[in-house]
Enzyme design. Structure first.
Site, PDB file in Angstrom:
ATOM      1  N   ARG A 121      34.338 -20.899  13.841  1.00  0.00           N
ATOM      2  CA  ARG A 121      33.012 -21.390  14.270  1.00  0.00           C
ATOM      3  C   ARG A 121      32.159 -20.320  14.938  1.00  0.00           C
ATOM      4  NH1 ARG A 121      36.265 -25.504  16.028  1.00  0.00           N
ATOM      5  NH2 ARG A 121      36.340 -27.263  14.584  1.00  0.00           N
ATOM      6  N   LYS A 143      19.711 -12.631  10.307  1.00  0.00           N
ATOM      7  CA  LYS A 143      19.781 -13.457   9.095  1.00  0.00           C
ATOM      8  C   LYS A 143      21.015 -13.042   8.316  1.00  0.00           C
ATOM      9  CE  LYS A 143      14.969 -14.586   8.076  1.00  0.00           C
ATOM     10  NZ  LYS A 143      13.897 -14.465   7.066  1.00  0.00           N
ATOM     11  N   GLU A 185      10.563  -0.655   1.942  1.00  0.00           N
ATOM     12  CA  GLU A 185      10.494  -1.479   3.167  1.00  0.00           C
ATOM     13  C   GLU A 185       9.832  -0.700   4.312  1.00  0.00           C
ATOM     14  OE1 GLU A 185      11.323  -4.578   2.747  1.00  0.00           O
ATOM     15  OE2 GLU A 185      12.798  -4.542   1.108  1.00  0.00           O
ATOM     16  N   LYS A 215      10.790  -3.856  13.382  1.00  0.00           N
ATOM     17  CA  LYS A 215      11.549  -5.050  13.009  1.00  0.00           C
ATOM     18  C   LYS A 215      12.013  -5.778  14.275  1.00  0.00           C
ATOM     19  CE  LYS A 215      14.078  -7.829  10.321  1.00  0.00           C
ATOM     20  NZ  LYS A 215      14.925  -7.944   9.158  1.00  0.00           N
ATOM     21  N   GLU A 225      11.838 -17.526  12.622  1.00  0.00           N
ATOM     22  CA  GLU A 225      10.776 -17.600  11.624  1.00  0.00           C
ATOM     23  C   GLU A 225      10.029 -18.931  11.687  1.00  0.00           C
ATOM     24  OE1 GLU A 225      11.969 -15.869   7.899  1.00  0.00           O
ATOM     25  OE2 GLU A 225      10.038 -16.325   6.973  1.00  0.00           O
ATOM     26  N   ARG A 230       7.153 -13.577  11.867  1.00  0.00           N
ATOM     27  CA  ARG A 230       8.220 -13.008  11.040  1.00  0.00           C
ATOM     28  C   ARG A 230       7.850 -13.087   9.561  1.00  0.00           C
ATOM     29  NH1 ARG A 230      14.643 -13.381  12.596  1.00  0.00           N
ATOM     30  NH2 ARG A 230      15.366 -12.061  10.899  1.00  0.00           N
ATOM     31  N   ASN A 234       7.222 -10.619   4.944  1.00  0.00           N
ATOM     32  CA  ASN A 234       7.248 -10.932   3.512  1.00  0.00           C
ATOM     33  C   ASN A 234       6.132 -10.229   2.742  1.00  0.00           C
ATOM     34  OD1 ASN A 234       9.481 -12.634   3.568  1.00  0.00           O
ATOM     35  ND2 ASN A 234       8.228 -14.356   4.244  1.00  0.00           N
ATOM     36  N   HIS A 237       6.468  -9.296  -0.833  1.00  0.00           N
ATOM     37  CA  HIS A 237       7.720  -9.900  -1.305  1.00  0.00           C
ATOM     38  C   HIS A 237       7.524 -11.130  -2.191  1.00  0.00           C
ATOM     39  CE1 HIS A 237       9.761  -7.040   1.171  1.00  0.00           C
ATOM     40  NE2 HIS A 237      10.946  -7.549   0.894  1.00  0.00           N
ATOM     41  N   HIS A 241       9.442 -10.570  -5.349  1.00  0.00           N
ATOM     42  CA  HIS A 241      10.611 -11.387  -5.704  1.00  0.00           C
ATOM     43  C   HIS A 241      10.465 -11.969  -7.105  1.00  0.00           C
ATOM     44  CE1 HIS A 241      11.974 -12.204  -1.289  1.00  0.00           C
ATOM     45  NE2 HIS A 241      12.714 -11.268  -1.856  1.00  0.00           N
ATOM     46  N   HIS A 254      15.852  -4.015  -5.678  1.00  0.00           N
ATOM     47  CA  HIS A 254      14.953  -4.822  -4.853  1.00  0.00           C
ATOM     48  C   HIS A 254      13.718  -4.015  -4.422  1.00  0.00           C
ATOM     49  CE1 HIS A 254      13.608  -7.651  -1.788  1.00  0.00           C
ATOM     50  NE2 HIS A 254      13.633  -6.668  -0.916  1.00  0.00           N
TER      51      HIS A 254
HETATM   52  N1  LIG Z   1      19.442 -10.107   6.314  1.00  0.00           N
HETATM   53  C1  LIG Z   1      18.238  -9.635   6.108  1.00  0.00           C
HETATM   54  O1  LIG Z   1      17.321  -9.788   6.905  1.00  0.00           O
HETATM   55  C2  LIG Z   1      17.998  -8.857   4.844  1.00  0.00           C
HETATM   56  C3  LIG Z   1      16.827  -8.095   4.697  1.00  0.00           C
HETATM   57  C4  LIG Z   1      16.677  -7.321   3.542  1.00  0.00           C
HETATM   58  C5  LIG Z   1      17.656  -7.332   2.562  1.00  0.00           C
HETATM   59  N2  LIG Z   1      18.766  -8.102   2.719  1.00  0.00           N
HETATM   60  C6  LIG Z   1      19.820  -8.119   1.710  1.00  0.00           C
HETATM   61  O2  LIG Z   1      20.357  -6.822   1.613  1.00  0.00           O
HETATM   62  C7  LIG Z   1      20.910  -6.649   0.319  1.00  0.00           C
HETATM   63  C8  LIG Z   1      20.503  -5.306  -0.210  1.00  0.00           C
HETATM   64  O3  LIG Z   1      20.997  -4.308   0.655  1.00  0.00           O
HETATM   65  P1  LIG Z   1      21.120  -2.794   0.177  1.00  0.00           P
HETATM   66  O4  LIG Z   1      19.886  -2.387  -0.494  1.00  0.00           O
HETATM   67  O5  LIG Z   1      21.606  -2.032   1.342  1.00  0.00           O
HETATM   68  O6  LIG Z   1      22.198  -2.881  -0.996  1.00  0.00           O
HETATM   69  P2  LIG Z   1      23.785  -2.662  -1.051  1.00  0.00           P
HETATM   70  O7  LIG Z   1      24.443  -3.143   0.158  1.00  0.00           O
HETATM   71  O8  LIG Z   1      24.202  -3.238  -2.355  1.00  0.00           O
HETATM   72  O9  LIG Z   1      23.913  -1.074  -1.140  1.00  0.00           O
HETATM   73  C9  LIG Z   1      23.375  -0.385  -2.248  1.00  0.00           C
HETATM   74  C10 LIG Z   1      24.424   0.501  -2.897  1.00  0.00           C
HETATM   75  O10 LIG Z   1      24.632   1.659  -2.086  1.00  0.00           O
HETATM   76  C11 LIG Z   1      26.024   1.822  -1.814  1.00  0.00           C
HETATM   77  N3  LIG Z   1      26.078   2.466  -0.481  1.00  0.00           N
HETATM   78  C12 LIG Z   1      25.797   1.896   0.699  1.00  0.00           C
HETATM   79  N4  LIG Z   1      25.801   2.819   1.664  1.00  0.00           N
HETATM   80  C13 LIG Z   1      26.115   3.997   1.076  1.00  0.00           C
HETATM   81  C14 LIG Z   1      26.252   5.316   1.563  1.00  0.00           C
HETATM   82  N5  LIG Z   1      26.008   5.629   2.850  1.00  0.00           N
HETATM   83  N6  LIG Z   1      26.592   6.278   0.680  1.00  0.00           N
HETATM   84  C15 LIG Z   1      26.781   5.982  -0.642  1.00  0.00           C
HETATM   85  N7  LIG Z   1      26.629   4.758  -1.160  1.00  0.00           N
HETATM   86  C16 LIG Z   1      26.304   3.782  -0.298  1.00  0.00           C
HETATM   87  C17 LIG Z   1      26.598   0.450  -1.904  1.00  0.00           C
HETATM   88  O11 LIG Z   1      27.972   0.476  -2.175  1.00  0.00           O
HETATM   89  C18 LIG Z   1      25.800  -0.134  -3.061  1.00  0.00           C
HETATM   90  O12 LIG Z   1      26.340   0.285  -4.278  1.00  0.00           O
HETATM   91  C19 LIG Z   1      20.439  -7.810  -0.519  1.00  0.00           C
HETATM   92  O13 LIG Z   1      21.491  -8.709  -0.714  1.00  0.00           O
HETATM   93  C20 LIG Z   1      19.361  -8.455   0.335  1.00  0.00           C
HETATM   94  O14 LIG Z   1      19.262  -9.839   0.128  1.00  0.00           O
HETATM   95  C21 LIG Z   1      18.942  -8.844   3.843  1.00  0.00           C
HETATM   96 ZN   LIG Z   2      12.791  -6.594   1.025  1.00  0.00          ZN
END
Ligand SMILES: NC(=O)c1ccc[n+]([C@@H]2O[C@H](COP(=O)([O-])OP(=O)(O)OC[C@H]3O[C@@H](n4cnc5c(N)ncnc54)[C@H](O)[C@@H]3O)[C@@H](O)[C@H]2O)c1
Ligand SMILES: [Zn+2]
Length: 350
Positions: A121, A143, A185, A215, A225, A230, A234, A237, A241, A254
């Site tokens: 939990r 989030k 971003e 942020k 939000e 917040r 977007n 986005h 999206h 993305h």
């Molecule tokens: N929680 C939130 O507020 C929020 C905000 C924006 C995005 N997101 C989420 O984040 C995700 C995208 O995150 P991302 O772009 O970091 O993608 P990711 O986590 O898939 O990383 C991208 C790629 O880079 C590789 N990688 C990561 N760090 C590395 C490093 N230092 N050296 C070499 N390779 C590395 C990973 O293995 C992967 O293949 C999505 O699922 C999205 O929905 C969440």
């Molecule tokens: Zn984004």
């Protein structure tokens, strides 16, 4: 080391930023999460590159970590992995007194954060983001969650980390496409809150804390939000999206889809909110500087983007809530746009 506070009423926490800090996570965390049996959740790319530095630092501070690795990629952000990780944590002897460290990009951060939200939990977690996206965006704000078959991020929880440690040095191992992607971003943050950043896009070590501060401030104003602030995050986005979904997840990263969304949103801002044309052009040029797409690939049809837009969570109420810029650095939510306006904006990307 730079320290940025996220001053939430119930659960304030610090974001520590600095080159080499991955080797100090244990020491930094021990002040807010008592040393314990803990899980380090990482992915198959990041673990081999940066796992040892983190594990050494955790052990040095008295933690007893077990490493849990997921396959790199968005497909790991699903309920099946949540269950597997929880079961393995139980097997490894973790309990309500344990903690989770997320070492990776946004996929690992969202997944591990959600596991921390539901394991017994809720247990504390620490984010150690390793992509540009994760350092400037996803690791801050609480989030967490996974994808459903019906859409991205539809299953989740707000669960704030106890600490975030961002080490810009780990970004050195990112493939160039992922490094560039994250700048969409950053440029978004500049557009909505800090126009001066557009003149300082070449120094990632300086950009990371500057973006975290933006942020953190927005999250502090509007943790859940509900206040509308917040929602400004977007910017770019809504259409972004739609393009991401229409392209088929994975075809465009993305940030690449968001680049197109930002271009469209800037043009709509010129037409509907009085954004000066030259300010819109500065954003477009900045995106181009990171090889981010500025034109919609011809194989993506406008109809497919519009269909995807209609399925967006933001349209469920029937009203289009769209973020526009009045000036660089000044954003607001607009409710006067129709799907038809967005369709024209998508067409304008050709
Ligand atoms: N929680 C939130 O507020 C929020 C905000 C924006 C995005 N997101 C989420 O984040 C995700 C995208 O995150 P991302 O772009 O970091 O993608 P990711 O986590 O898939 O990383 C991208 C790629 O880079 C590789 N990688 C990561 N760090 C590395 C490093 N230092 N050296 C070499 N390779 C590395 C990973 O293995 C992967 O293949 C999505 O699922 C999205 O929905 C969440
Ligand atoms: Zn984004």
């Amino acid at each position: 080391m730079k320290v940025i506070e996220v001053p939430l009423v119930n659960a304030p926490y610090r974001v520590c930023v600095g080159v080499g800090l991955i080797g100090q996570v244990g020491e930094l965390a021990s002040g807010v999460v008592p040393p314990c049996r803990c899980a380090v959740v990482t992915d198959s790319n990041v673990g081999p590159l940066h796992g040892d530095a983190l594990l050494g630092s955790l052990r040095g501070a008295g933690y007893d970590p077990v490493v849990l690795t997921v396959e790199a990629g968005e497909a790991s952000k699903r309920m099946g992995e949540v269950e597997r990780l929880c079961e393995e944590m139980i097997q490894a002897g973790l309990d309500r007194g344990s903690a989770v460290f997320a070492l990776g990009g946004g996929v690992v951060g969202d997944l591990a954060g959600f596991v921390a939200a539901v394991f017994y939990r809720g247990v504390p977690h620490v984010q150690v983001p390793t992509t540009v996206v994760a350092q400037v965006d996803s690791a801050i704000g609480g989030k967490t969650g996974v994808n459903a078959r019906g859409g991205k991020n539809l299953i989740g929880a707000f669960h704030q980390p106890r600490l975030v440690v961002a080490d810009p040095a780990v970004l050195g191992t990112l493939p160039p496409r992922e490094f560039n992607e994250g700048h969409a971003e950053i440029i978004k943050h500049a557009a909505i809150r800090d126009a001066g950043m557009l003149d300082a896009l070449d120094n990632i070590e300086a950009l990371v804390p500057r973006n975290i501060a933006i942020k953190a401030a927005i999250v502090a104003e509007d943790e859940f939000e509900t206040a509308g602030v917040r929602a400004l995050l977007n910017f770019g986005h809504t259409i972004g999206h739609g393009i991401e979904a229409a392209a088929g997840y994975g075809a465009l990263l993305h940030g690449e889809a968001i680049s197109l969304g930002l271009v469209a949103a800037c043009r709509l801002s010129v037409a509907r909110a009085g954004l000066p044309v030259e300010e819109a052009e500065r954003v477009v040029e900045a995106l181009g500087g990171f090889d981010l797409p500025l034109r919609l690939p011809s194989e993506i049809s406008t109809g497919a983007v519009v269909e995807a837009l209609k399925h967006d969570k933001k349209f469920l109420s029937g009203k289009v809530r769209f973020v526009l810029l009045e000036r660089l650095g000044v954003a607001r939510v607009d409710t006067g746009l129709t799907i038809r306006d967005l369709e024209e904006a998508v067409e304008g990307l050709r």
